[in-house]
Scaffold this active site. Structure first.
Site, PDB file in Angstrom:
ATOM      1  N   GLU A  95      48.312  34.239  41.945  1.00 33.19           N
ATOM      2  CA  GLU A  95      48.417  33.496  43.086  1.00 33.19           C
ATOM      3  C   GLU A  95      48.684  34.128  44.276  1.00 33.19           C
ATOM      4  O   GLU A  95      49.366  35.179  44.131  1.00 33.19           O
ATOM      5  CB  GLU A  95      49.750  32.372  42.496  1.00 33.19           C
ATOM      6  CG  GLU A  95      49.380  31.499  41.621  1.00 33.19           C
ATOM      7  CD  GLU A  95      50.609  30.260  41.355  1.00 33.19           C
ATOM      8  OE1 GLU A  95      50.100  29.038  41.302  1.00 33.19           O
ATOM      9  OE2 GLU A  95      51.651  30.944  41.407  1.00 33.19           O
ATOM     10  N   CYS A 108      51.336  36.869  50.801  1.00 36.17           N
ATOM     11  CA  CYS A 108      52.343  37.419  49.767  1.00 36.17           C
ATOM     12  C   CYS A 108      51.335  37.521  48.695  1.00 36.17           C
ATOM     13  O   CYS A 108      50.782  36.624  48.301  1.00 36.17           O
ATOM     14  CB  CYS A 108      53.204  36.394  49.596  1.00 36.17           C
ATOM     15  SG  CYS A 108      54.428  36.666  48.277  1.00 36.17           S
ATOM     16  N   CYS A 115      54.380  39.115  34.609  1.00 32.75           N
ATOM     17  CA  CYS A 115      55.241  40.443  34.954  1.00 32.75           C
ATOM     18  C   CYS A 115      55.932  40.569  33.791  1.00 32.75           C
ATOM     19  O   CYS A 115      56.507  39.631  32.894  1.00 32.75           O
ATOM     20  CB  CYS A 115      56.131  39.996  35.883  1.00 32.75           C
ATOM     21  SG  CYS A 115      57.475  41.200  36.336  1.00 32.75           S
ATOM     22  N   CYS A 119      63.049  38.830  34.584  1.00 34.77           N
ATOM     23  CA  CYS A 119      64.370  38.380  35.454  1.00 34.77           C
ATOM     24  C   CYS A 119      64.442  36.784  35.156  1.00 34.77           C
ATOM     25  O   CYS A 119      63.323  36.050  35.187  1.00 34.77           O
ATOM     26  CB  CYS A 119      63.946  38.574  36.739  1.00 34.77           C
ATOM     27  SG  CYS A 119      63.634  40.277  37.163  1.00 34.77           S
ATOM     28  N   CYS A 122      63.184  33.956  37.541  1.00 31.29           N
ATOM     29  CA  CYS A 122      61.923  33.960  38.287  1.00 31.29           C
ATOM     30  C   CYS A 122      60.923  33.308  37.604  1.00 31.29           C
ATOM     31  O   CYS A 122      60.734  33.760  36.255  1.00 31.29           O
ATOM     32  CB  CYS A 122      61.549  35.311  38.556  1.00 31.29           C
ATOM     33  SG  CYS A 122      59.802  35.757  39.069  1.00 31.29           S
ATOM     34  N   CYS A 345      59.295  32.458  46.838  1.00 32.86           N
ATOM     35  CA  CYS A 345      59.680  33.652  46.275  1.00 32.86           C
ATOM     36  C   CYS A 345      60.044  33.230  44.825  1.00 32.86           C
ATOM     37  O   CYS A 345      60.753  32.155  44.524  1.00 32.86           O
ATOM     38  CB  CYS A 345      61.042  34.267  46.938  1.00 32.86           C
ATOM     39  SG  CYS A 345      60.645  35.140  48.176  1.00 32.86           S
TER      40      CYS A 345
HETATM   41  N1  SAH Z   1      58.828  42.053  41.202  1.00 35.99           N
HETATM   42  C1  SAH Z   1      59.212  42.322  42.552  1.00 35.99           C
HETATM   43  C2  SAH Z   1      58.394  41.503  43.672  1.00 35.99           C
HETATM   44  C3  SAH Z   1      58.051  40.101  43.362  1.00 35.99           C
HETATM   45  S1  SAH Z   1      59.303  39.128  43.430  1.00 35.99           S
HETATM   46  C4  SAH Z   1      60.509  42.219  42.638  1.00 35.99           C
HETATM   47  O1  SAH Z   1      61.066  41.588  41.818  1.00 35.99           O
HETATM   48  O2  SAH Z   1      61.267  42.521  43.629  1.00 35.99           O
HETATM   49  C5  SAH Z   1      60.022  38.856  45.099  1.00 35.99           C
HETATM   50  C6  SAH Z   1      61.249  38.541  45.337  1.00 35.99           C
HETATM   51  O3  SAH Z   1      61.362  37.246  45.012  1.00 35.99           O
HETATM   52  C7  SAH Z   1      62.249  39.326  44.517  1.00 35.99           C
HETATM   53  O4  SAH Z   1      63.377  39.758  45.471  1.00 35.99           O
HETATM   54  C8  SAH Z   1      62.504  38.611  43.522  1.00 35.99           C
HETATM   55  O5  SAH Z   1      63.817  38.789  43.082  1.00 35.99           O
HETATM   56  C9  SAH Z   1      62.705  37.271  44.354  1.00 35.99           C
HETATM   57  N2  SAH Z   1      62.828  35.862  43.518  1.00 35.99           N
HETATM   58  C10 SAH Z   1      62.317  35.900  42.278  1.00 35.99           C
HETATM   59  N3  SAH Z   1      62.480  34.648  41.504  1.00 35.99           N
HETATM   60  C11 SAH Z   1      63.150  33.727  42.938  1.00 35.99           C
HETATM   61  C12 SAH Z   1      63.396  32.443  42.799  1.00 35.99           C
HETATM   62  N4  SAH Z   1      63.249  31.798  41.779  1.00 35.99           N
HETATM   63  N5  SAH Z   1      63.776  32.185  44.054  1.00 35.99           N
HETATM   64  C13 SAH Z   1      64.164  33.106  44.922  1.00 35.99           C
HETATM   65  N6  SAH Z   1      63.855  34.428  45.099  1.00 35.99           N
HETATM   66  C14 SAH Z   1      63.215  34.854  43.837  1.00 35.99           C
HETATM   67 FE1  SF4 Z   2      58.865  40.329  37.649  1.00 30.18          FE
HETATM   68 FE2  SF4 Z   2      59.861  38.106  38.834  1.00 30.18          FE
HETATM   69 FE3  SF4 Z   2      61.548  40.100  38.106  1.00 30.18          FE
HETATM   70 FE4  SF4 Z   2      59.926  40.534  40.399  1.00 30.18          FE
HETATM   71  S1  SF4 Z   2      61.516  39.052  40.093  1.00 30.18           S
HETATM   72  S2  SF4 Z   2      60.182  41.933  38.504  1.00 30.18           S
HETATM   73  S3  SF4 Z   2      58.331  39.177  39.638  1.00 30.18           S
HETATM   74  S4  SF4 Z   2      60.384  38.879  36.561  1.00 30.18           S
END
Ligand code: SAH
Ligand code: SF4
Length: 361
Positions: A95, A108, A115, A119, A122, A345
């Site tokens: 996406e 973006c 991934c 986390c 996410c 995000c």
């Molecule tokens: N993998 C990288 C970049 C992609 S995620 C990273 O983790 O930094 C981009 C940002 O969105 C990161 O700061 C991540 O922690 C945040 N993010 C992930 N899930 C989210 C959510 N459900 N709500 C808000 N921010 C989120």
């Molecule tokens: Fe991967 Fe989502 Fe964690 Fe970024 S926030 S490293 S995209 S699992």
């Protein structure tokens, strides 16, 4: 077009020159083609009328400018935010989100399909990793977004900012991701300033060191989300490999060698990491004896299906921010786009696809 077709977006100018040489064409044809791809944003060799017909035909037959197959778009914010779902040649899904503003357009971009970092907050992390994207698959998202930006608003004839904050962890796909950065930056082509690009990392320490040594000064954002190791490890499994102290050491080294300010992202989860005491702990970490040249971006968590988490209330977000500001930590709250179309995000998971993945073409 077969999956083995040469993806032109995987090539830099030198590669295209080699291709033209192999095809018995003069080198300047490569520059013409490159200009068509990245300045005119053309995706159709037939329309590249400055190239001879036979070359256009061969390009159409043997190369591709469509590695991303647009399956679906969703719009919000009065049409100013567009989320695109693309299928790749092998059926993997990514996406891309375009956010248009009156004077700029930010895209973006995803760097991996899925991934592996897991986390808990996410959506992409719940998918697991399907595969790394090629540099061309990363670049083509930005090119698509430029075309789309001009469709939304003809005054915006291309994207002005690229953030690598879509699906995936850029530093887990470093080489291909960096090749994409260099291609997007190339003044002879897409010509995007390094300062107009931002990478966000979950905190892969080797990647931070590598980025410090690169010539192009792109912006670095680091996902922190907790100021103590127990909580960060519970939210982000990568913390078991690189503890907060290791991450901040790498960040200090990065700042010392580049003299650039970094951003820390901090997703606010009600009752988990958003108390005033936790804000104090964060401030101590960043402003303590050896203050970091940094800025904190607070992101109220965007809900994802099935996660036993809550978005912090506005009141708690402001209280958290106030503690940081009082402690002298520069800090803003990120204004989100596209929450209702799951384009914000961390909400990217391809959940709106209705594809038959076994047979995408
Ligand atoms: N993998 C990288 C970049 C992609 S995620 C990273 O983790 O930094 C981009 C940002 O969105 C990161 O700061 C991540 O922690 C945040 N993010 C992930 N899930 C989210 C959510 N459900 N709500 C808000 N921010 C989120
Ligand atoms: Fe991967 Fe989502 Fe964690 Fe970024 S926030 S490293 S995209 S699992």
């Amino acid at each position: 077009m077969s999956a083995a077709t040469h993806n032109l977006y995987d090539s830099n100018l030198t590669d295209l020159e080699a291709l033209m040489r192999a095809w018995g064409q003069p080198a300047f044809r490569a520059r013409q083609l490159y200009r068509q791809m990245y300045v005119k944003l053309s995706d159709d060799p037939d329309a590249m009328t400055d190239l001879p017909l036979a070359l256009r035909q061969r390009l159409s037959a043997e190369t591709s400018l469509h590695q991303l197959r647009l399956m679906h778009t969703q719009r919000s914010d009065n049409g100013q935010t567009v989320k695109a779902l693309f299928a790749l040649a092998d059926g993997a899904i990514v996406e891309t989100v375009l956010m248009a503003y009156p004077d700029r357009a930010t895209v973006c971009v995803s760097t991996q399909a899925g991934c592996s970092m897991g986390c808990v907050f996410c959506a992409t992390g719940q998918l697991g990793l399907m595969r790394n994207l090629s540099s061309g698959e990363i670049v083509e998202q930005a090119v698509w977004a430029s075309r789309e930006a001009s469709r939304i608003d003809s005054a915006l004839n291309r994207v002005t900012n690229v953030v690598f904050m879509g699906m995936g962890e850029p530093f887990a796909n470093y080489d291909r991701w960096w090749a994409a950065v260099e291609r997007l930056h190339d003044p002879q082509g897409f010509n995007l300033g390094a300062r107009s690009m931002t990478v966000s990392t979950v905190g892969l320490v080797p990647g931070i060191h590598r980025l410090a040594g690169e010539q192009l000064p792109i912006n670095l954002a680091i996902s922190l989300h907790a100021a103590d190791d127990a909580l960060r490890s519970a939210l982000m499994p990568i913390n078991q490999r690189y503890l907060i102290a290791d991450l901040l050491d790498a960040t200090r080294a990065y700042i010392a060698s580049t003299n650039r300010r970094v951003s820390f992202e901090y997703v606010l989860l009600q009752g988990r990491n958003d108390s005033p005491a936790q804000a104090m702990e964060l401030a101590r970490l960043l402003r303590g004896d050896d203050p970091l040249l940094c800025h904190v971006n607070l992101i109220p968590w965007n809900p994802i299906p099935g996660a036993p988490l809550d978005r912090s209330s506005h009141r708690r977000v402001l209280a958290f921010q106030q503690v940081l500001l009082d402690q002298g930590v520069p800090c803003t709250v990120r204004v989100e786009r596209g929450i209702e179309i799951a384009a914000a995000c961390g909400q990217l998971a391809g959940q709106n696809n209705t594809l038959n993945l076994a047979n995408p073409r």
